[in-house]
Design a protein around this motif. Structure first.
Motif, PDB file in Angstrom:
ATOM      1  N   THR A 443       0.849  -1.191   0.000  1.00  0.00           N
ATOM      2  CA  THR A 443       0.000   0.000   0.000  1.00  0.00           C
ATOM      3  C   THR A 443       0.876   1.228   0.000  1.00  0.00           C
ATOM      4  N   ASP A 458      -5.722   3.927  -4.758  1.00  0.00           N
ATOM      5  CA  ASP A 458      -6.927   3.349  -4.151  1.00  0.00           C
ATOM      6  C   ASP A 458      -7.025   1.853  -4.447  1.00  0.00           C
ATOM      7  N   ALA A 461      -4.917   0.100  -2.117  1.00  0.00           N
ATOM      8  CA  ALA A 461      -5.184   0.404  -0.717  1.00  0.00           C
ATOM      9  C   ALA A 461      -6.450  -0.327  -0.270  1.00  0.00           C
ATOM     10  N   ASP A 462      -7.595   0.324  -0.374  1.00  0.00           N
ATOM     11  CA  ASP A 462      -8.805  -0.302   0.169  1.00  0.00           C
ATOM     12  C   ASP A 462      -9.986  -0.293  -0.788  1.00  0.00           C
ATOM     13  N   PRO A 464     -12.788  -1.543  -3.126  1.00  0.00           N
ATOM     14  CA  PRO A 464     -13.394  -2.882  -3.272  1.00  0.00           C
ATOM     15  C   PRO A 464     -13.392  -3.346  -4.729  1.00  0.00           C
ATOM     16  N   ALA A 505      -8.390  -3.085  -8.908  1.00  0.00           N
ATOM     17  CA  ALA A 505      -8.831  -3.701  -7.655  1.00  0.00           C
ATOM     18  C   ALA A 505      -9.444  -5.075  -7.910  1.00  0.00           C
TER      19      ALA A 505
END
Length: 528
Positions: A443, A458, A461-462, A464, A505
Protein backbone atom coordinates in the motif's frame (compact mmCIF):
# COMPACT_ATOMS: atom_id res chain seq x y z
CA UNK A 1 -35.03 -19.06 11.16
CA UNK A 2 -31.84 -20.34 12.68
CA UNK A 3 -31.47 -22.79 9.84
CA UNK A 4 -31.89 -20.05 7.26
CA UNK A 5 -29.25 -17.88 8.90
CA UNK A 6 -26.89 -20.83 9.07
CA UNK A 7 -27.43 -21.54 5.38
CA UNK A 8 -26.68 -17.96 4.46
CA UNK A 9 -23.56 -17.92 6.56
CA UNK A 10 -22.44 -21.19 4.97
CA UNK A 11 -23.04 -19.77 1.48
CA UNK A 12 -21.10 -16.65 2.31
CA UNK A 13 -18.32 -18.73 3.81
CA UNK A 14 -18.25 -20.97 0.73
CA UNK A 15 -18.00 -17.93 -1.55
CA UNK A 16 -15.16 -16.51 0.52
CA UNK A 17 -13.33 -19.84 0.49
CA UNK A 18 -13.83 -20.14 -3.27
CA UNK A 19 -12.56 -16.63 -4.00
CA UNK A 20 -9.60 -17.12 -1.67
CA UNK A 21 -8.71 -20.41 -3.36
CA UNK A 22 -9.05 -18.96 -6.86
CA UNK A 23 -7.00 -15.90 -5.94
CA UNK A 24 -4.24 -18.02 -4.43
CA UNK A 25 -4.18 -20.32 -7.45
CA UNK A 26 -4.02 -17.47 -9.98
CA UNK A 27 -1.47 -15.52 -7.96
CA UNK A 28 0.75 -18.59 -7.75
CA UNK A 29 0.54 -19.07 -11.52
CA UNK A 30 1.30 -15.38 -12.10
CA UNK A 31 4.52 -15.72 -10.10
CA UNK A 32 4.22 -12.74 -7.75
CA UNK A 33 5.36 -14.52 -4.60
CA UNK A 34 9.00 -13.82 -5.28
CA UNK A 35 11.02 -11.40 -7.31
CA UNK A 36 12.55 -13.92 -9.65
CA UNK A 37 9.56 -15.96 -10.73
CA UNK A 38 7.97 -13.60 -13.25
CA UNK A 39 6.01 -15.45 -15.93
CA UNK A 40 6.59 -15.37 -19.66
CA UNK A 41 3.79 -14.09 -21.84
CA UNK A 42 1.94 -16.91 -23.54
CA UNK A 43 3.26 -15.78 -26.93
CA UNK A 44 6.85 -16.04 -25.65
CA UNK A 45 6.00 -19.36 -23.97
CA UNK A 46 4.66 -20.76 -27.23
CA UNK A 47 7.69 -19.51 -29.12
CA UNK A 48 10.37 -20.73 -26.76
CA UNK A 49 8.99 -23.45 -24.49
CA UNK A 50 7.17 -26.73 -24.52
CA UNK A 51 5.74 -28.41 -21.43
CA UNK A 52 8.35 -30.68 -19.91
CA UNK A 53 7.52 -33.93 -18.14
CA UNK A 54 10.08 -32.96 -15.54
CA UNK A 55 8.07 -29.89 -14.57
CA UNK A 56 4.78 -31.74 -14.43
CA UNK A 57 3.01 -29.44 -16.90
CA UNK A 58 -0.46 -30.79 -16.20
CA UNK A 59 -3.65 -28.75 -15.69
CA UNK A 60 -3.95 -27.71 -12.07
CA UNK A 61 -7.29 -28.40 -10.41
CA UNK A 62 -8.69 -25.52 -8.39
CA UNK A 63 -8.93 -26.20 -4.66
CA UNK A 64 -12.49 -26.79 -3.49
CA UNK A 65 -14.09 -25.91 -0.19
CA UNK A 66 -13.95 -28.88 2.20
CA UNK A 67 -17.63 -29.18 3.10
CA UNK A 68 -20.39 -31.69 2.33
CA UNK A 69 -22.78 -31.22 -0.54
CA UNK A 70 -26.06 -29.60 0.50
CA UNK A 71 -29.47 -29.06 -1.05
CA UNK A 72 -31.49 -25.86 -0.72
CA UNK A 73 -34.88 -27.53 -1.29
CA UNK A 74 -36.64 -30.89 -1.73
CA UNK A 75 -36.91 -30.69 -5.52
CA UNK A 76 -35.12 -33.32 -7.63
CA UNK A 77 -31.70 -32.26 -8.92
CA UNK A 78 -31.45 -30.73 -12.37
CA UNK A 79 -30.42 -32.87 -15.30
CA UNK A 80 -27.91 -31.70 -17.92
CA UNK A 81 -29.12 -32.52 -21.44
CA UNK A 82 -26.81 -32.80 -24.45
CA UNK A 83 -28.13 -33.25 -27.98
CA UNK A 84 -27.23 -36.56 -29.61
CA UNK A 85 -24.35 -36.32 -32.05
CA UNK A 86 -22.70 -33.34 -30.36
CA UNK A 87 -20.05 -35.46 -28.71
CA UNK A 88 -18.26 -34.72 -25.47
CA UNK A 89 -16.98 -31.16 -25.02
CA UNK A 90 -13.22 -30.79 -25.36
CA UNK A 91 -10.71 -28.49 -23.76
CA UNK A 92 -9.52 -26.31 -26.64
CA UNK A 93 -6.37 -24.22 -26.20
CA UNK A 94 -2.62 -24.19 -26.66
CA UNK A 95 -1.35 -23.31 -23.18
CA UNK A 96 -2.17 -25.49 -20.15
CA UNK A 97 -3.80 -24.02 -17.03
CA UNK A 98 -0.61 -24.78 -15.10
CA UNK A 99 1.06 -22.05 -17.18
CA UNK A 100 -1.77 -19.52 -17.57
CA UNK A 101 -3.20 -19.92 -14.08
CA UNK A 102 -6.73 -19.75 -15.49
CA UNK A 103 -9.16 -22.59 -14.70
CA UNK A 104 -10.43 -24.69 -17.64
CA UNK A 105 -14.05 -23.82 -16.77
CA UNK A 106 -13.71 -20.07 -17.29
CA UNK A 107 -16.40 -20.14 -20.05
CA UNK A 108 -18.60 -23.00 -18.82
CA UNK A 109 -21.34 -20.85 -17.29
CA UNK A 110 -21.39 -18.26 -20.08
CA UNK A 111 -23.75 -17.62 -22.96
CA UNK A 112 -21.66 -18.27 -26.07
CA UNK A 113 -23.27 -15.54 -28.19
CA UNK A 114 -22.57 -12.93 -25.54
CA UNK A 115 -18.95 -14.04 -25.14
CA UNK A 116 -18.37 -13.97 -28.90
CA UNK A 117 -19.85 -10.49 -29.07
CA UNK A 118 -17.51 -9.39 -26.26
CA UNK A 119 -14.44 -10.82 -27.99
CA UNK A 120 -15.30 -9.29 -31.37
CA UNK A 121 -15.97 -5.87 -29.82
CA UNK A 122 -12.71 -5.62 -27.88
CA UNK A 123 -10.53 -2.76 -29.20
CA UNK A 124 -6.75 -2.83 -29.40
CA UNK A 125 -5.36 -2.84 -25.89
CA UNK A 126 -3.40 0.27 -24.96
CA UNK A 127 -1.44 -1.43 -22.16
CA UNK A 128 0.94 -4.32 -22.90
CA UNK A 129 -0.19 -5.96 -19.65
CA UNK A 130 -3.78 -5.95 -20.86
CA UNK A 131 -2.68 -7.28 -24.25
CA UNK A 132 -0.81 -10.12 -22.55
CA UNK A 133 -3.86 -11.03 -20.48
CA UNK A 134 -6.01 -11.09 -23.62
CA UNK A 135 -3.64 -13.57 -25.28
CA UNK A 136 -3.75 -15.67 -22.12
CA UNK A 137 -7.55 -15.82 -22.19
CA UNK A 138 -7.64 -16.64 -25.90
CA UNK A 139 -4.99 -19.36 -25.76
CA UNK A 140 -5.58 -21.12 -22.45
CA UNK A 141 -7.04 -24.62 -22.52
CA UNK A 142 -10.73 -24.27 -21.69
CA UNK A 143 -14.00 -26.14 -21.93
CA UNK A 144 -17.05 -25.14 -23.96
CA UNK A 145 -19.75 -22.81 -22.64
CA UNK A 146 -22.58 -24.81 -21.04
CA UNK A 147 -20.32 -27.85 -21.68
CA UNK A 148 -21.76 -28.19 -25.20
CA UNK A 149 -19.38 -29.13 -28.02
CA UNK A 150 -21.15 -27.01 -30.66
CA UNK A 151 -20.80 -23.91 -28.50
CA UNK A 152 -17.13 -24.74 -27.99
CA UNK A 153 -16.65 -24.81 -31.76
CA UNK A 154 -18.30 -21.40 -32.17
CA UNK A 155 -16.19 -19.92 -29.38
CA UNK A 156 -13.01 -21.42 -30.82
CA UNK A 157 -13.73 -19.64 -34.13
CA UNK A 158 -14.16 -16.33 -32.29
CA UNK A 159 -10.88 -16.85 -30.43
CA UNK A 160 -9.05 -17.60 -33.68
CA UNK A 161 -10.59 -14.59 -35.45
CA UNK A 162 -9.38 -12.31 -32.67
CA UNK A 163 -5.87 -13.76 -32.86
CA UNK A 164 -5.88 -13.05 -36.60
CA UNK A 165 -6.95 -9.44 -36.02
CA UNK A 166 -4.06 -9.09 -33.56
CA UNK A 167 -1.60 -10.56 -36.06
CA UNK A 168 -0.78 -13.64 -33.97
CA UNK A 169 -1.08 -16.01 -36.92
CA UNK A 170 1.07 -18.91 -35.69
CA UNK A 171 -1.03 -19.42 -32.54
CA UNK A 172 -4.19 -18.83 -34.59
CA UNK A 173 -3.15 -21.54 -37.06
CA UNK A 174 -2.42 -24.03 -34.28
CA UNK A 175 -5.68 -23.25 -32.50
CA UNK A 176 -7.89 -23.65 -35.58
CA UNK A 177 -6.16 -26.92 -36.42
CA UNK A 178 -6.75 -28.16 -32.90
CA UNK A 179 -10.42 -27.15 -33.10
CA UNK A 180 -10.76 -29.11 -36.35
CA UNK A 181 -10.42 -27.56 -39.78
CA UNK A 182 -13.02 -29.93 -41.26
CA UNK A 183 -15.59 -29.24 -38.55
CA UNK A 184 -17.53 -26.85 -40.80
CA UNK A 185 -17.03 -24.65 -43.89
CA UNK A 186 -16.48 -21.71 -41.51
CA UNK A 187 -13.61 -23.54 -39.83
CA UNK A 188 -12.05 -24.45 -43.16
CA UNK A 189 -12.41 -20.97 -44.68
CA UNK A 190 -10.73 -19.38 -41.65
CA UNK A 191 -7.95 -22.00 -41.80
CA UNK A 192 -7.45 -21.22 -45.48
CA UNK A 193 -7.21 -17.46 -44.85
CA UNK A 194 -4.57 -17.97 -42.17
CA UNK A 195 -2.70 -20.49 -44.32
CA UNK A 196 -2.56 -18.05 -47.23
CA UNK A 197 -0.93 -15.42 -45.01
CA UNK A 198 1.56 -17.84 -43.44
CA UNK A 199 2.51 -19.57 -46.71
CA UNK A 200 1.13 -22.97 -45.69
CA UNK A 201 -1.75 -23.04 -48.17
CA UNK A 202 -0.62 -26.31 -49.80
CA UNK A 203 -1.84 -28.29 -46.78
CA UNK A 204 -5.20 -26.53 -46.87
CA UNK A 205 -5.53 -27.11 -50.60
CA UNK A 206 -4.71 -30.79 -50.22
CA UNK A 207 -7.48 -31.09 -47.62
CA UNK A 208 -9.90 -29.32 -49.96
CA UNK A 209 -9.04 -31.60 -52.85
CA UNK A 210 -10.07 -34.57 -50.69
CA UNK A 211 -13.17 -32.79 -49.31
CA UNK A 212 -14.55 -30.35 -51.92
CA UNK A 213 -17.64 -29.67 -49.79
CA UNK A 214 -15.57 -27.74 -47.21
CA UNK A 215 -15.86 -24.39 -48.98
CA UNK A 216 -18.40 -22.51 -51.05
CA UNK A 217 -15.75 -20.01 -52.21
CA UNK A 218 -15.17 -20.62 -55.93
CA UNK A 219 -12.04 -18.46 -55.94
CA UNK A 220 -10.46 -20.77 -53.36
CA UNK A 221 -11.46 -23.82 -55.39
CA UNK A 222 -9.88 -22.36 -58.53
CA UNK A 223 -6.71 -21.40 -56.67
CA UNK A 224 -6.33 -24.83 -55.07
CA UNK A 225 -6.94 -26.63 -58.35
CA UNK A 226 -4.17 -24.57 -59.93
CA UNK A 227 -1.82 -25.11 -56.97
CA UNK A 228 -2.43 -28.86 -57.24
CA UNK A 229 -1.57 -28.85 -60.97
CA UNK A 230 -5.15 -29.50 -62.06
CA UNK A 231 -5.24 -26.65 -64.56
CA UNK A 232 -8.12 -28.05 -66.60
CA UNK A 233 -10.34 -28.14 -63.53
CA UNK A 234 -9.18 -24.66 -62.53
CA UNK A 235 -9.99 -23.20 -65.95
CA UNK A 236 -13.33 -25.02 -66.13
CA UNK A 237 -14.36 -23.79 -62.68
CA UNK A 238 -13.23 -20.26 -63.56
CA UNK A 239 -15.32 -20.29 -66.74
CA UNK A 240 -18.37 -21.51 -64.85
CA UNK A 241 -17.94 -18.89 -62.12
CA UNK A 242 -17.59 -16.16 -64.75
CA UNK A 243 -20.64 -17.28 -66.72
CA UNK A 244 -22.84 -17.63 -63.63
CA UNK A 245 -21.65 -14.42 -61.96
CA UNK A 246 -20.34 -16.27 -58.90
CA UNK A 247 -17.31 -13.97 -58.46
CA UNK A 248 -17.02 -10.20 -58.42
CA UNK A 249 -15.29 -8.43 -61.34
CA UNK A 250 -12.11 -7.61 -59.36
CA UNK A 251 -11.63 -11.26 -58.36
CA UNK A 252 -12.34 -12.45 -61.91
CA UNK A 253 -9.75 -10.07 -63.38
CA UNK A 254 -7.14 -11.10 -60.82
CA UNK A 255 -7.87 -14.80 -61.22
CA UNK A 256 -7.72 -14.49 -65.01
CA UNK A 257 -4.18 -13.09 -64.83
CA UNK A 258 -3.20 -15.83 -62.40
CA UNK A 259 -4.45 -18.57 -64.73
CA UNK A 260 -3.36 -16.98 -68.03
CA UNK A 261 -0.13 -15.04 -67.37
CA UNK A 262 1.03 -15.14 -71.01
CA UNK A 263 -2.13 -13.41 -72.21
CA UNK A 264 -1.39 -10.36 -70.06
CA UNK A 265 2.35 -10.12 -70.69
CA UNK A 266 3.20 -6.41 -70.85
CA UNK A 267 -0.27 -5.28 -69.73
CA UNK A 268 -0.69 -2.46 -67.23
CA UNK A 269 -0.73 -3.44 -63.58
CA UNK A 270 -4.06 -4.16 -61.94
CA UNK A 271 -5.41 -1.62 -59.52
CA UNK A 272 -5.85 -3.29 -56.11
CA UNK A 273 -9.48 -3.48 -54.92
CA UNK A 274 -10.49 -1.41 -51.90
CA UNK A 275 -10.76 -4.47 -49.70
CA UNK A 276 -7.91 -6.98 -49.84
CA UNK A 277 -8.45 -10.49 -48.55
CA UNK A 278 -5.68 -13.07 -48.04
CA UNK A 279 -6.37 -14.81 -51.34
CA UNK A 280 -6.21 -11.58 -53.34
CA UNK A 281 -3.00 -10.68 -51.50
CA UNK A 282 -1.36 -13.97 -52.51
CA UNK A 283 -2.67 -13.73 -56.08
CA UNK A 284 -1.14 -10.27 -56.53
CA UNK A 285 2.12 -11.76 -55.29
CA UNK A 286 1.77 -14.71 -57.67
CA UNK A 287 1.33 -12.49 -60.76
CA UNK A 288 4.42 -10.47 -59.84
CA UNK A 289 2.66 -7.43 -58.38
CA UNK A 290 3.14 -7.81 -54.59
CA UNK A 291 1.27 -5.34 -52.41
CA UNK A 292 2.86 -3.39 -49.54
CA UNK A 293 1.44 -4.38 -46.16
CA UNK A 294 1.89 -1.07 -44.34
CA UNK A 295 -1.72 0.06 -44.92
CA UNK A 296 -3.28 -3.39 -44.76
CA UNK A 297 -4.68 -5.03 -41.60
CA UNK A 298 -2.04 -6.16 -39.12
CA UNK A 299 -2.30 -9.85 -40.04
CA UNK A 300 -0.84 -9.15 -43.48
CA UNK A 301 2.40 -7.92 -41.88
CA UNK A 302 3.27 -11.55 -41.09
CA UNK A 303 3.94 -12.08 -44.81
CA UNK A 304 6.83 -9.59 -44.57
CA UNK A 305 8.61 -11.72 -41.97
CA UNK A 306 9.56 -14.19 -44.70
CA UNK A 307 13.07 -14.18 -46.14
CA UNK A 308 11.71 -13.11 -49.53
CA UNK A 309 10.97 -9.66 -48.06
CA UNK A 310 13.67 -7.05 -47.70
CA UNK A 311 15.32 -6.36 -44.35
CA UNK A 312 13.54 -3.02 -43.89
CA UNK A 313 10.15 -4.61 -44.55
CA UNK A 314 10.97 -7.40 -42.11
CA UNK A 315 11.97 -4.99 -39.34
CA UNK A 316 8.90 -2.79 -39.88
CA UNK A 317 6.62 -5.82 -39.79
CA UNK A 318 8.32 -7.17 -36.65
CA UNK A 319 7.95 -3.81 -34.89
CA UNK A 320 4.29 -3.63 -35.83
CA UNK A 321 3.60 -7.10 -34.48
CA UNK A 322 5.80 -6.80 -31.38
CA UNK A 323 3.99 -3.58 -30.45
CA UNK A 324 0.83 -5.61 -29.85
CA UNK A 325 2.59 -8.62 -28.34
CA UNK A 326 1.92 -10.85 -31.36
CA UNK A 327 5.60 -11.70 -31.89
CA UNK A 328 8.21 -12.92 -29.38
CA UNK A 329 10.58 -10.10 -28.40
CA UNK A 330 13.62 -12.15 -29.40
CA UNK A 331 12.42 -12.27 -33.00
CA UNK A 332 12.56 -8.48 -33.17
CA UNK A 333 15.99 -8.43 -31.53
CA UNK A 334 17.28 -10.93 -34.06
CA UNK A 335 16.17 -8.70 -36.94
CA UNK A 336 17.54 -5.54 -35.29
CA UNK A 337 20.99 -7.07 -34.98
CA UNK A 338 20.99 -9.05 -38.23
CA UNK A 339 23.22 -6.63 -40.18
CA UNK A 340 24.49 -3.07 -40.22
CA UNK A 341 22.04 -0.45 -41.53
CA UNK A 342 23.10 0.90 -44.92
CA UNK A 343 21.13 4.14 -44.58
CA UNK A 344 20.09 6.68 -41.95
CA UNK A 345 16.88 8.29 -40.80
CA UNK A 346 13.64 6.77 -39.55
CA UNK A 347 13.83 3.11 -38.67
CA UNK A 348 17.56 2.93 -39.48
CA UNK A 349 18.37 5.38 -36.69
CA UNK A 350 16.46 3.16 -34.29
CA UNK A 351 18.31 0.05 -35.47
CA UNK A 352 21.67 1.82 -35.18
CA UNK A 353 20.87 3.09 -31.67
CA UNK A 354 19.99 -0.39 -30.46
CA UNK A 355 23.07 -1.93 -32.03
CA UNK A 356 25.33 0.67 -30.35
CA UNK A 357 23.65 -0.01 -27.00
CA UNK A 358 23.90 -3.79 -27.45
CA UNK A 359 27.60 -3.43 -28.22
CA UNK A 360 28.08 -1.21 -25.16
CA UNK A 361 26.52 -3.85 -22.93
CA UNK A 362 28.97 -6.37 -24.31
CA UNK A 363 31.95 -4.22 -23.32
CA UNK A 364 30.95 -4.29 -19.65
CA UNK A 365 31.68 -0.56 -19.40
CA UNK A 366 29.21 1.54 -17.33
CA UNK A 367 30.42 4.64 -19.18
CA UNK A 368 29.60 3.11 -22.58
CA UNK A 369 26.18 1.97 -21.36
CA UNK A 370 25.42 5.40 -19.88
CA UNK A 371 26.36 7.02 -23.16
CA UNK A 372 24.20 4.83 -25.40
CA UNK A 373 21.19 4.15 -23.15
CA UNK A 374 19.41 7.54 -23.46
CA UNK A 375 19.34 7.51 -27.25
CA UNK A 376 18.10 3.94 -27.57
CA UNK A 377 15.46 4.52 -24.88
CA UNK A 378 14.19 7.59 -26.74
CA UNK A 379 14.05 5.56 -29.95
CA UNK A 380 12.14 2.73 -28.26
CA UNK A 381 9.66 5.17 -26.73
CA UNK A 382 9.01 6.78 -30.09
CA UNK A 383 8.28 3.35 -31.57
CA UNK A 384 6.08 2.21 -28.66
CA UNK A 385 8.44 -0.66 -27.89
CA UNK A 386 9.45 0.19 -24.32
CA UNK A 387 8.08 -3.02 -22.75
CA UNK A 388 9.70 -5.24 -25.38
CA UNK A 389 13.02 -3.46 -24.83
CA UNK A 390 12.63 -3.87 -21.07
CA UNK A 391 11.94 -7.59 -21.38
CA UNK A 392 15.09 -7.99 -23.48
CA UNK A 393 17.55 -5.87 -21.54
CA UNK A 394 16.39 -5.17 -17.96
CA UNK A 395 18.32 -8.02 -16.34
CA UNK A 396 21.56 -7.14 -18.12
CA UNK A 397 21.13 -3.45 -17.28
CA UNK A 398 20.73 -4.31 -13.60
CA UNK A 399 24.33 -5.54 -13.54
CA UNK A 400 25.66 -2.01 -14.12
CA UNK A 401 26.12 0.67 -11.49
CA UNK A 402 24.75 3.69 -13.34
CA UNK A 403 24.26 7.27 -12.19
CA UNK A 404 22.29 10.34 -13.23
CA UNK A 405 19.87 10.16 -16.13
CA UNK A 406 21.04 6.70 -17.13
CA UNK A 407 20.17 5.38 -13.66
CA UNK A 408 16.67 6.86 -13.93
CA UNK A 409 16.15 5.19 -17.29
CA UNK A 410 17.49 1.88 -15.98
CA UNK A 411 14.97 2.02 -13.13
CA UNK A 412 12.13 2.63 -15.58
CA UNK A 413 13.31 -0.22 -17.75
CA UNK A 414 13.45 -2.55 -14.75
CA UNK A 415 9.97 -1.59 -13.55
CA UNK A 416 8.54 -2.24 -17.02
CA UNK A 417 10.16 -5.68 -17.21
CA UNK A 418 9.12 -9.03 -15.71
CA UNK A 419 11.74 -8.31 -13.01
CA UNK A 420 9.87 -5.25 -11.70
CA UNK A 421 9.71 -6.62 -8.15
CA UNK A 422 13.44 -7.19 -7.95
CA UNK A 423 14.08 -3.72 -9.37
CA UNK A 424 11.85 -2.09 -6.76
CA UNK A 425 13.48 -4.04 -3.93
CA UNK A 426 17.03 -3.07 -4.96
CA UNK A 427 18.74 -0.30 -3.07
CA UNK A 428 19.24 2.91 -4.99
CA UNK A 429 16.25 2.40 -7.29
CA UNK A 430 15.59 5.77 -8.89
CA UNK A 431 11.79 5.69 -9.09
CA UNK A 432 8.80 7.33 -7.44
CA UNK A 433 7.62 5.96 -4.08
CA UNK A 434 4.26 5.14 -5.66
CA UNK A 435 5.85 3.03 -8.41
CA UNK A 436 8.09 1.22 -5.91
CA UNK A 437 5.15 0.42 -3.63
CA UNK A 438 3.05 -0.85 -6.56
CA UNK A 439 5.90 -3.05 -7.80
CA UNK A 440 6.18 -4.61 -4.35
CA UNK A 441 2.42 -5.05 -4.01
CA UNK A 442 2.39 -2.78 -0.98
CA UNK A 443 0.00 0.00 0.00
CA UNK A 444 1.57 3.33 -1.01
CA UNK A 445 2.36 5.66 1.86
CA UNK A 446 0.52 8.75 0.64
CA UNK A 447 -2.47 9.27 -1.66
CA UNK A 448 -1.43 11.41 -4.67
CA UNK A 449 -3.42 14.42 -5.83
CA UNK A 450 -3.31 13.44 -9.51
CA UNK A 451 -6.58 11.65 -10.42
CA UNK A 452 -4.99 8.73 -12.28
CA UNK A 453 -2.30 8.17 -9.67
CA UNK A 454 -4.95 8.40 -6.94
CA UNK A 455 -6.98 5.71 -8.72
CA UNK A 456 -3.92 3.42 -8.70
CA UNK A 457 -3.32 4.22 -5.03
CA UNK A 458 -6.93 3.35 -4.15
CA UNK A 459 -6.75 0.04 -6.03
CA UNK A 460 -3.76 -1.00 -3.94
CA UNK A 461 -5.18 0.40 -0.72
CA UNK A 462 -8.81 -0.30 0.17
CA UNK A 463 -10.88 0.00 -3.02
CA UNK A 464 -13.39 -2.88 -3.27
CA UNK A 465 -13.55 -5.21 -6.25
CA UNK A 466 -16.50 -5.06 -8.63
CA UNK A 467 -19.00 -7.42 -6.99
CA UNK A 468 -20.71 -8.29 -10.29
CA UNK A 469 -17.42 -9.40 -11.85
CA UNK A 470 -16.48 -11.49 -8.83
CA UNK A 471 -19.96 -13.05 -8.96
CA UNK A 472 -19.49 -13.95 -12.64
CA UNK A 473 -16.19 -15.63 -11.84
CA UNK A 474 -17.86 -17.65 -9.09
CA UNK A 475 -20.46 -18.83 -11.63
CA UNK A 476 -17.81 -20.29 -13.98
CA UNK A 477 -17.86 -17.10 -16.06
CA UNK A 478 -14.37 -15.88 -15.23
CA UNK A 479 -13.63 -15.36 -18.94
CA UNK A 480 -16.48 -12.85 -19.17
CA UNK A 481 -15.15 -10.98 -16.15
CA UNK A 482 -11.69 -10.74 -17.67
CA UNK A 483 -13.04 -9.42 -20.99
CA UNK A 484 -14.95 -6.71 -19.11
CA UNK A 485 -11.83 -5.88 -17.08
CA UNK A 486 -9.84 -5.45 -20.29
CA UNK A 487 -12.41 -2.93 -21.50
CA UNK A 488 -12.21 -1.13 -18.15
CA UNK A 489 -8.41 -0.96 -18.36
CA UNK A 490 -8.67 0.57 -21.82
CA UNK A 491 -11.13 3.17 -20.54
CA UNK A 492 -8.89 3.79 -17.55
CA UNK A 493 -5.75 4.67 -19.49
CA UNK A 494 -7.83 7.05 -21.61
CA UNK A 495 -8.68 9.11 -18.54
CA UNK A 496 -11.48 7.29 -16.70
CA UNK A 497 -9.97 7.12 -13.22
CA UNK A 498 -12.92 5.18 -11.78
CA UNK A 499 -12.63 2.49 -14.44
CA UNK A 500 -8.89 2.18 -13.80
CA UNK A 501 -9.43 1.81 -10.04
CA UNK A 502 -12.17 -0.79 -10.46
CA UNK A 503 -10.16 -2.79 -13.01
CA UNK A 504 -7.00 -2.93 -10.91
CA UNK A 505 -8.83 -3.70 -7.66
CA UNK A 506 -10.85 -6.50 -9.28
CA UNK A 507 -7.81 -8.01 -10.97
CA UNK A 508 -6.17 -8.22 -7.56
CA UNK A 509 -9.26 -9.74 -5.94
CA UNK A 510 -9.38 -12.42 -8.64
CA UNK A 511 -5.73 -13.33 -8.06
CA UNK A 512 -4.38 -11.67 -11.22
CA UNK A 513 -1.85 -9.76 -9.16
CA UNK A 514 0.96 -9.71 -11.71
CA UNK A 515 -1.33 -8.26 -14.36
CA UNK A 516 -2.62 -5.63 -11.93
CA UNK A 517 0.88 -4.51 -10.92
CA UNK A 518 2.21 -4.43 -14.46
CA UNK A 519 -0.83 -2.53 -15.70
CA UNK A 520 -0.44 0.02 -12.90
CA UNK A 521 3.28 0.45 -13.55
CA UNK A 522 2.74 0.81 -17.28
CA UNK A 523 0.07 3.43 -16.65
CA UNK A 524 2.45 5.38 -14.42
CA UNK A 525 5.46 5.13 -16.72
CA UNK A 526 4.04 5.00 -20.25
CA UNK A 527 0.71 6.81 -20.37
CA UNK A 528 1.12 10.48 -21.16
Amino acid sequence: MVLIRTGRLAAASCAAVWLSALSAHLAEAQGTDNATAAPLSVIDWLGSRTPSPATGAQPVALPRADEPATSKNALPPGVTVTALGEGSPREIGLVPPSVTGLPPDLWVGSDVDKVIEQIDALPDMRLPAAQSLLYTVLLTESRAPQNRAAQGDALALARVRKLVVLGALDPALSLIEQAGVATSPDHFDLWMQISLLTGTEDRACATLQRNPHLTRDYAVRIFCNARSGEWDNAVLTFGSAEALGLLDPDTLALMNRFLNPDTFDGAASLRPPRKIDPLAFRLFEAIGEPLPTRNLPRAFAVADLRDVAGWKAQVEAAERLTRVGALPDNHLLGLYTDRKPAASGGIWDRVAALQRFDTALGTGSPEAVSKTLPSVWTAMREAGLEVAFAALYADRLAEFDLTGGAATIASEVGLLSPSYERTAAASGTNASPLAIAIALGATPAQRPTDAMQAAIYDAFADAPARADLVSRAREQRLGESILILLDLLNDGVQGDAGALRDALATLRALGLEDTARRAALQTLLLVR
